[in-house]
Scaffold this motif. Structure first.
Motif, PDB file in Angstrom:
ATOM      1  N   GLN A   1      -2.790  -0.068  -4.261  1.00  0.00           N
ATOM      2  CA  GLN A   1      -2.575  -1.364  -3.626  1.00  0.00           C
ATOM      3  C   GLN A   1      -1.980  -2.273  -4.694  1.00  0.00           C
ATOM      4  OE1 GLN A   1      -6.133  -3.360  -2.341  1.00  0.00           O
ATOM      5  NE2 GLN A   1      -5.008  -5.086  -1.486  1.00  0.00           N
TER       6      GLN A   1
ATOM      7  N   TRP B   1       0.855  -1.191   0.000  1.00  0.00           N
ATOM      8  CA  TRP B   1       0.000   0.000   0.000  1.00  0.00           C
ATOM      9  C   TRP B   1       0.890   1.240   0.000  1.00  0.00           C
ATOM     10  CZ3 TRP B   1      -5.406   0.350   0.315  1.00  0.00           C
ATOM     11  CH2 TRP B   1      -6.074  -0.880   0.429  1.00  0.00           C
TER      12      TRP B   1
ATOM     13  N   GLU C   1      -6.356  -0.623   5.237  1.00  0.00           N
ATOM     14  CA  GLU C   1      -7.401  -1.129   4.340  1.00  0.00           C
ATOM     15  C   GLU C   1      -8.589  -0.177   4.218  1.00  0.00           C
ATOM     16  OE1 GLU C   1      -8.061  -5.153   5.737  1.00  0.00           O
ATOM     17  OE2 GLU C   1      -6.402  -5.899   4.493  1.00  0.00           O
TER      18      GLU C   1
END
Length: 140
Positions: free
Chosen positions: A57, A39, A90
């Protein structure tokens, strides 16, 4: 590493041409021995992998450098701290305020993103002096 224990690595690589003064930081979430996700914020939008503007990502392999040599691992988090970081990372595609803004200096840039994630996960870790842009959110 067993199949259920995840960890988060903080990685860095020298930036091409100015690596003597600046590095690029990113996170690698290691899910198990065969799966991991990189990331990071990249200077160009929508360059590959899954992306949300400048947030990517898996744009590149988890451990690839950025054009000025190999990457290196600076730190690894395990346990509850890793899980907090994973949650923030996330969810950053929905919460990071600078997905569609990028400036080399003073930021926001890749190092701003890493500092923002650490702050939101309440992880007390300071990026190195070559992490230009790391203090962008503090200055706002």
């Amino acid at each position: 590493m067993n199949g259920k224990t995840r960890q988060v690595e903080l990685r860095l690589a020298k930036i091409p041409y100015i690596g003597f003064i600046a590095v690029h930081y990113w996170f690698v979430i290691v899910h198990n021995t065969t799966k991991c996700d990189r990331w990071e914020i990249w200077q160009n939008r929508n360059r590959g992998g899954e992306n949300w503007g400048h947030l990517h990502q898996n744009l590149m392999g988890a451990y690839n450098g950025v054009g000025n040599g190999e990457s290196c691992r600076e730190y690894t988090w395990h346990g509850k701290t890793a899980e907090k970081l994973i949650r923030v990372i996330e969810e950053s595609k929905d919460n990071y305020p600078y997905c569609y803004v990028y400036r080399y200096f003073p930021g926001p840039n890749s190092n701003t993103y890493v500092a923002w994630v650490l702050d939101k996960a309440e992880v007390d870790y300071s990026l190195g002096r070559k992490g230009i842009g790391k203090r962008y959110c503090e200055l706002r």
